[in-house]
Scaffold this motif. Structure first.
Motif, PDB file in Angstrom:
ATOM      1  N   ASP A  18       0.798  -1.024   0.215  1.00  0.00           N
ATOM      2  CA  ASP A  18      -0.103   0.092  -0.043  1.00  0.00           C
ATOM      3  C   ASP A  18       0.832   1.285   0.086  1.00  0.00           C
ATOM      4  OD1 ASP A  18      -2.052  -1.678   0.229  1.00  0.00           O
ATOM      5  OD2 ASP A  18      -1.847  -1.714   2.580  1.00  0.00           O
ATOM      6  N   GLU A  19       0.585   2.261  -0.826  1.00  0.00           N
ATOM      7  CA  GLU A  19       1.239   3.276  -0.736  1.00  0.00           C
ATOM      8  C   GLU A  19       0.501   4.610  -0.183  1.00  0.00           C
ATOM      9  OE1 GLU A  19       3.355   6.492  -4.130  1.00  0.00           O
ATOM     10  OE2 GLU A  19       2.663   4.399  -4.592  1.00  0.00           O
ATOM     11  N   GLY A  20       1.011   5.114   1.062  1.00  0.00           N
ATOM     12  CA  GLY A  20       0.200   6.085   1.488  1.00  0.00           C
ATOM     13  C   GLY A  20       1.029   7.431   1.853  1.00  0.00           C
ATOM     14  N   ASP A  21       0.972   7.933   3.087  1.00  0.00           N
ATOM     15  CA  ASP A  21       1.954   9.221   3.289  1.00  0.00           C
ATOM     16  C   ASP A  21       3.219   8.696   3.788  1.00  0.00           C
ATOM     17  OD1 ASP A  21      -0.253  10.760   2.646  1.00  0.00           O
ATOM     18  OD2 ASP A  21      -1.175  10.625   4.910  1.00  0.00           O
ATOM     19  N   GLY A  22       3.256   7.566   3.963  1.00  0.00           N
ATOM     20  CA  GLY A  22       4.764   7.281   4.366  1.00  0.00           C
ATOM     21  C   GLY A  22       5.014   6.974   5.931  1.00  0.00           C
ATOM     22  N   GLU A  23       5.943   6.666   6.488  1.00  0.00           N
ATOM     23  CA  GLU A  23       6.336   6.285   7.716  1.00  0.00           C
ATOM     24  C   GLU A  23       6.503   7.757   8.241  1.00  0.00           C
ATOM     25  OE1 GLU A  23       9.842   4.594   8.883  1.00  0.00           O
ATOM     26  OE2 GLU A  23      11.122   5.599   7.182  1.00  0.00           O
ATOM     27  N   ASP A  24       6.373   7.950   9.475  1.00  0.00           N
ATOM     28  CA  ASP A  24       6.766   9.407  10.208  1.00  0.00           C
ATOM     29  C   ASP A  24       8.175   9.637   9.920  1.00  0.00           C
ATOM     30  OD1 ASP A  24       4.081   9.127  11.336  1.00  0.00           O
ATOM     31  OD2 ASP A  24       4.504   8.219  13.133  1.00  0.00           O
ATOM     32  N   ALA A  25       8.333  10.761   9.561  1.00  0.00           N
ATOM     33  CA  ALA A  25       9.674  11.338   9.435  1.00  0.00           C
ATOM     34  C   ALA A  25       9.800  12.691   9.979  1.00  0.00           C
ATOM     35  CB  ALA A  25       9.748  11.452   7.767  1.00  0.00           C
ATOM     36  N   PRO A  26      11.018  13.237  10.210  1.00  0.00           N
ATOM     37  CA  PRO A  26      11.162  14.577  10.899  1.00  0.00           C
ATOM     38  C   PRO A  26      10.589  15.483   9.851  1.00  0.00           C
ATOM     39  CG  PRO A  26      13.014  13.478  10.319  1.00  0.00           C
ATOM     40  CD  PRO A  26      12.325  12.394   9.982  1.00  0.00           C
ATOM     41  N   ALA A  27      10.185  16.726  10.639  1.00  0.00           N
ATOM     42  CA  ALA A  27       9.801  17.822   9.766  1.00  0.00           C
ATOM     43  C   ALA A  27      10.681  18.236   8.891  1.00  0.00           C
ATOM     44  CB  ALA A  27       9.320  18.906  10.660  1.00  0.00           C
ATOM     45  N   VAL A  28      11.974  18.261   9.181  1.00  0.00           N
ATOM     46  CA  VAL A  28      13.284  18.809   8.451  1.00  0.00           C
ATOM     47  C   VAL A  28      14.002  17.638   8.168  1.00  0.00           C
ATOM     48  CG1 VAL A  28      15.158  20.364   8.190  1.00  0.00           C
ATOM     49  CG2 VAL A  28      13.033  20.983   9.129  1.00  0.00           C
ATOM     50  N   ALA A  29      14.315  17.286   6.913  1.00  0.00           N
ATOM     51  CA  ALA A  29      15.021  16.161   6.366  1.00  0.00           C
ATOM     52  C   ALA A  29      15.952  16.246   5.230  1.00  0.00           C
ATOM     53  CB  ALA A  29      13.944  15.015   5.980  1.00  0.00           C
ATOM     54  N   PHE A  30      16.874  15.421   5.271  1.00  0.00           N
ATOM     55  CA  PHE A  30      17.836  15.511   4.258  1.00  0.00           C
ATOM     56  C   PHE A  30      17.365  15.140   2.825  1.00  0.00           C
ATOM     57  CE2 PHE A  30      20.759  14.915   7.719  1.00  0.00           C
ATOM     58  CZ  PHE A  30      21.682  15.918   7.529  1.00  0.00           C
ATOM     59  N   ALA A  31      17.611  15.905   1.684  1.00  0.00           N
ATOM     60  CA  ALA A  31      16.917  15.642   0.610  1.00  0.00           C
ATOM     61  C   ALA A  31      17.373  14.300   0.032  1.00  0.00           C
ATOM     62  CB  ALA A  31      17.446  16.470  -0.578  1.00  0.00           C
ATOM     63  N   TRP A  32      18.613  13.831   0.339  1.00  0.00           N
ATOM     64  CA  TRP A  32      19.041  12.527  -0.218  1.00  0.00           C
ATOM     65  C   TRP A  32      18.595  11.464   0.501  1.00  0.00           C
ATOM     66  CZ3 TRP A  32      21.836   9.613   3.251  1.00  0.00           C
ATOM     67  CH2 TRP A  32      22.360  10.281   4.012  1.00  0.00           C
ATOM     68  N   LYS A  33      18.167  11.642   1.633  1.00  0.00           N
ATOM     69  CA  LYS A  33      17.919  10.287   2.687  1.00  0.00           C
ATOM     70  C   LYS A  33      16.450   9.854   2.281  1.00  0.00           C
ATOM     71  CE  LYS A  33      18.640   9.195   7.482  1.00  0.00           C
ATOM     72  NZ  LYS A  33      18.902   9.757   8.988  1.00  0.00           N
ATOM     73  N   PRO A  34      16.379   8.305   2.080  1.00  0.00           N
ATOM     74  CA  PRO A  34      15.038   7.789   1.404  1.00  0.00           C
ATOM     75  C   PRO A  34      14.195   7.916   2.606  1.00  0.00           C
ATOM     76  CG  PRO A  34      17.247   6.429   1.257  1.00  0.00           C
ATOM     77  CD  PRO A  34      17.646   7.530   2.085  1.00  0.00           C
ATOM     78  N   LEU A  79      12.359  11.398  -4.473  1.00  0.00           N
ATOM     79  CA  LEU A  79      13.132  12.663  -4.383  1.00  0.00           C
ATOM     80  C   LEU A  79      14.707  11.842  -4.203  1.00  0.00           C
ATOM     81  CD1 LEU A  79      14.258  15.223  -4.759  1.00  0.00           C
ATOM     82  CD2 LEU A  79      13.526  15.764  -2.181  1.00  0.00           C
ATOM     83  N   ALA A  80      14.896  10.928  -2.900  1.00  0.00           N
ATOM     84  CA  ALA A  80      16.227  10.649  -2.578  1.00  0.00           C
ATOM     85  C   ALA A  80      16.450   9.433  -3.601  1.00  0.00           C
ATOM     86  CB  ALA A  80      15.873  10.043  -0.950  1.00  0.00           C
ATOM     87  N   ARG A  81      15.794   8.917  -3.901  1.00  0.00           N
ATOM     88  CA  ARG A  81      16.087   7.761  -5.082  1.00  0.00           C
ATOM     89  C   ARG A  81      16.501   8.577  -6.159  1.00  0.00           C
ATOM     90  NH1 ARG A  81      11.215   4.772  -7.521  1.00  0.00           N
ATOM     91  NH2 ARG A  81      11.366   6.606  -8.815  1.00  0.00           N
ATOM     92  N   ASP A  82      15.854   9.498  -6.735  1.00  0.00           N
ATOM     93  CA  ASP A  82      16.289  10.282  -8.003  1.00  0.00           C
ATOM     94  C   ASP A  82      17.801  11.103  -7.617  1.00  0.00           C
ATOM     95  OD1 ASP A  82      14.004   9.566  -9.249  1.00  0.00           O
ATOM     96  OD2 ASP A  82      12.953  11.277  -8.757  1.00  0.00           O
ATOM     97  N   ILE A  83      17.959  11.633  -6.520  1.00  0.00           N
ATOM     98  CA  ILE A  83      19.277  12.128  -6.227  1.00  0.00           C
ATOM     99  C   ILE A  83      20.353  11.066  -6.072  1.00  0.00           C
ATOM    100  CG2 ILE A  83      20.677  13.393  -4.352  1.00  0.00           C
ATOM    101  CD1 ILE A  83      17.984  14.793  -3.586  1.00  0.00           C
ATOM    102  N   LEU A  84      20.087   9.891  -5.522  1.00  0.00           N
ATOM    103  CA  LEU A  84      21.164   8.871  -5.395  1.00  0.00           C
ATOM    104  C   LEU A  84      21.546   8.259  -6.642  1.00  0.00           C
ATOM    105  CD1 LEU A  84      20.044   7.518  -1.792  1.00  0.00           C
ATOM    106  CD2 LEU A  84      21.981   8.978  -2.278  1.00  0.00           C
ATOM    107  N   LEU A  85      20.453   7.973  -7.434  1.00  0.00           N
ATOM    108  CA  LEU A  85      20.734   7.231  -8.699  1.00  0.00           C
ATOM    109  C   LEU A  85      21.164   8.255  -9.984  1.00  0.00           C
ATOM    110  CD1 LEU A  85      17.976   4.573  -8.647  1.00  0.00           C
ATOM    111  CD2 LEU A  85      20.105   4.494  -7.801  1.00  0.00           C
TER     112      LEU A  85
END
Length: 358
Positions: free
Chosen positions: A195-211, A325-331
């Motif tokens: 299932d694709e949803g809002d994703g896991e709880d992530a910090p409000a501010v995150a690194f662009a490259w971090k999945p 985003l992270a995938r596109d940056i890393l790849l």
């Protein structure tokens, strides 16, 4: 004439032989009927084998998966050949006795000379000295070099021996296109969906490259179980919260693991959060993207032209989305094009990647 001192006859001789023939006839009819039924079943199974019941059918009652899903016939045997069971000698109840409590997990093979990967977020350096592995032939194999990815939780282990069979990895887009997936927990196969949803709880501010993990397994699962496509490609492994850690992360590091026995993340040192638009004078413009709040360890060569306050809207020709985003940056290649919105204007910039750390 019948003698008067004898009891009356039960039947005539002719009747006796007629009854014997009748029972034989009934027996032949029954045998023929059974043979006909058996022959009909054999013909039906030969003409339409897909309709016959299979021991690999599972009842599924979830979302897009309705009815009965059939596990690909070769998937269990092929996966078994590409997997190593990992157990801890400290947890063995007696010498040479392996219990369920002894099992650390299962690693999937990435190279013929023994490199493999498993999901083990709680790994502590040095504990592998107590581990042993069991390959598909039942042989005991020993761990050599290990490399831990603290970002994803993947642990890469090089086992002794060679001639291993390698598991294929799904490409970055497969997980979003494959409706039915198969999970492997120990030796138990189950049909499931992602299932694709809002994703896991992530910090409000995150690194662009971090999945940021967006795909969630539809049913409860244990940490480290493997998820496969119908074609036998590894989609990834499951975290403690049910989110899928995708196999494209493994693909991204594979060359460095096989070549240098180490991993590194090449990305951009941008920190920020996702936005849906910005206010331009008296108007609100819709512009989904990543707001760059902070640039860490800025190097002129890596982020020349990019400024805090920019909204990143494209990476290497792809629109910015939270799940990719992270995938596109890393790849992306080491030098890629980026489009940002600054003061209402779209600017195309050239960005050079650098080694980043969590």
């Amino acid at each position: 004439m019948h003698p008067p001192h004898l009891p009356p006859p039960a039947c005539t001789v002719r009747t006796h032989y007629t009854l014997q023939s009748l029972w034989k006839l009934i027996g032949l009819v029954c045998i023929s009927l059974l043979a006909g039924i058996a022959g009909a079943l054999m013909v039906a199974a030969w003409i339409a084998p897909a309709g016959a019941p299979s021991p690999w059918l599972y009842a599924v009652e979830r979302g897009a998966l309705r009815g009965r899903e059939q596990l690909p016939e070769l998937l269990p045997s092929q996966t078994k050949q590409r997997r190593v069971s990992v157990y801890d000698t400290r947890r063995m109840p007696f010498p040479s006795v392996i219990s369920e409590e002894s099992i650390v997990g299962y690693s999937i093979l990435l190279s013929s000379d023994g490199w493999s990967v498993m999901l083990n977020p709680t790994y502590k350096k040095g504990e592998e000295q107590y581990w042993r592995g069991k390959d598909s032939q039942g042989a005991v194999v020993l761990p050599g070099k290990t490399v831990f990815d603290g970002v994803s939780g993947f642990l890469y282990i090089k086992w002794s021996g060679d001639g291993y069979r390698i598991a294929p990895l799904a490409d970055a887009e497969t997980a979003y296109a494959d409706e039915t997936v198969w999970t492997l927990d120990g030796d138990a196969w189950r049909a499931a969906s992602l299932d694709e949803g809002d994703g896991e709880d992530a910090p409000a501010v995150a690194f662009a490259w971090k999945p940021q993990y967006m795909l969630h397994l539809s049913s409860p699962s244990n940490v480290g179980i493997m998820v496969f496509t119908n074609d036998g490609y590894l989609l990834g492994m499951v975290k403690e919260n049910g989110f899928l850690v995708p196999s494209w992360i493994i693909s991204h590091h594979l060359a460095a693991i096989l070549g240098k026995g180490e991993i590194e993340y090449a990305g951009v040192p941008w920190q920020g959060f996702f936005v849906v638009g910005y206010e331009d004078e008296s108007r609100v413009e819709e512009s989904r993207g990543f707001y760059i709040q902070k640039i860490l360890n800025q190097k002129k060569t890596s982020t020349e032209g990019v400024k805090t306050g920019d909204i990143l809207v494209e990476v290497d020709g792809k629109s910015v989305e939270r799940r990719t985003l992270a995938r596109d940056i890393l790849l992306a290649p080491n030098e890629f094009s980026a489009v940002v919105v600054r003061g209402g204007e779209r600017l195309e910039l050239v960005v050079q990647k650098e080694v980043v750390s969590p």
